[in-house]
Scaffold this motif. Structure first.
Motif, PDB file in Angstrom:
ATOM      1  N   LEU A  16       0.814  -1.208   0.000  1.00  0.00           N
ATOM      2  CA  LEU A  16       0.000   0.000   0.000  1.00  0.00           C
ATOM      3  C   LEU A  16       0.855   1.269   0.000  1.00  0.00           C
ATOM      4  O   LEU A  16       0.434   2.302  -0.523  1.00  0.00           O
ATOM      5  N   LYS A  17       2.046   1.179   0.574  1.00  0.00           N
ATOM      6  CA  LYS A  17       2.951   2.340   0.568  1.00  0.00           C
ATOM      7  C   LYS A  17       3.294   2.727  -0.865  1.00  0.00           C
ATOM      8  O   LYS A  17       3.289   3.918  -1.217  1.00  0.00           O
ATOM      9  N   ALA A  18       3.599   1.736  -1.700  1.00  0.00           N
ATOM     10  CA  ALA A  18       3.933   2.007  -3.098  1.00  0.00           C
ATOM     11  C   ALA A  18       2.679   2.356  -3.894  1.00  0.00           C
ATOM     12  O   ALA A  18       2.691   3.260  -4.738  1.00  0.00           O
ATOM     13  N   PHE A  19       1.577   1.647  -3.610  1.00  0.00           N
ATOM     14  CA  PHE A  19       0.315   1.860  -4.325  1.00  0.00           C
ATOM     15  C   PHE A  19      -0.168   3.298  -4.172  1.00  0.00           C
ATOM     16  O   PHE A  19      -0.619   3.925  -5.126  1.00  0.00           O
ATOM     17  N   SER A  20      -0.048   3.819  -2.947  1.00  0.00           N
ATOM     18  CA  SER A  20      -0.563   5.159  -2.653  1.00  0.00           C
ATOM     19  C   SER A  20       0.500   6.241  -2.755  1.00  0.00           C
ATOM     20  O   SER A  20       0.184   7.430  -2.710  1.00  0.00           O
TER      21      SER A  20
END
Length: 247
Positions: free
Chosen positions: A207-211
């Motif tokens: 989620l860190k990379a996704f967002s």
């Protein structure tokens, strides 16, 4: 729909007379009084039905459905990551009318799995909600594409209109920042879903990379990132938190 003639077609496909006196009388199950499919047509329909493990007879094409019922079934199959074949029944009146008799099903779309009629849009939707659709696909040996991490994250962030990815859960936050966001949402009377990122390392890192947002908590509204603790508290201080989450 009236101007294009589609409305009359919907009535006819559901066995409803439009009162013109020109429609063919329909018996129970959608079989016309003058049935008698030719051997050639019967063979053709069987071949079409079995041309793909999952076969959808619909109005239009998957990329351009021409009725809401067909669009819904296409969406469900895509959500389930199922490869499927399709046939546009608007392009062939013989198939369109013949399949109603062959299947004893008077409307479209019609979904078949390994040659067996599953049903129309209402049945497919109900089966998806209950998990029965995926079970039937599995039992019949239909390969379902594995969900990618990106697909999973998209599904998670959209699983509730307001979605909070936090450490812990709303009843027992496991960091002060998560606790502050939970309190802010509760005090504003905002209903929200949550996901404990401590319970799933793949989601936590992905989620860190996704967002493109390196910390938690992360608050989403309708699948879009609102921000973290500081932004949520700032919105609340400005009196804009509730309105932002209800636009």
């Amino acid at each position: 729909m009236h101007e294009s003639g589609e409305l009359k077609e919907v009535f006819r496909d559901h066995g409803i007379s439009t009162g013109t006196g020109t429609e063919t009388a329909v018996k129970g199950g959608g079989i016309t009084e003058s049935t008698g499919l030719s051997a050639t047509l019967d063979s053709r329909l069987e071949s079409l039905i079995n041309s793909s493990p999952v076969m959808l007879f619909m109005k239009g094409k998957p990329e351009e459905p021409k009725c809401g019922f067909s669009r819904k079934v296409v969406e469900i199959l895509k959500e389930e990551k199922v490869d499927f074949g399709s046939f546009d029944i608007l392009t062939d009146a013989e198939v369109r009318q013949g399949l109603k008799v062959y299947s004893n099903w008077s409307s479209y779309p019609q979904l078949y799995i390994k040659g067996e009629l599953i049903g129309g849009s209402d049945i497919v939707l109900e089966m998806q909600k209950s998990g029965e659709l995926r079970k039937v696909l599995s039992e019949k040996g239909v390969i379902i594409q594995k969900e990618t991490l990106e697909d999973r994250l998209k599904r998670l962030v959209s699983s509730s209109p307001v979605m909070l990815f936090m450490k812990g859960n709303p009843d027992a936050p496991k960091c002060g920042f998560s606790s502050k966001v939970v309190n802010a949402l509760k005090e504003e009377g905002v209903t929200f879903g949550s996901f404990d990122i401590l319970s799933d390392e793949e989601v936590r890192q992905g989620l860190k990379a996704f967002s493109n947002w390196p910390t938690f908590p992360q608050l989403y509204y309708k699948g879009e990132l609102v921000g973290g603790c500081d932004i949520v508290l700032e919105l609340r201080t400005d009196g804009a938190l509730k309105s932002t989450l209800s636009e």
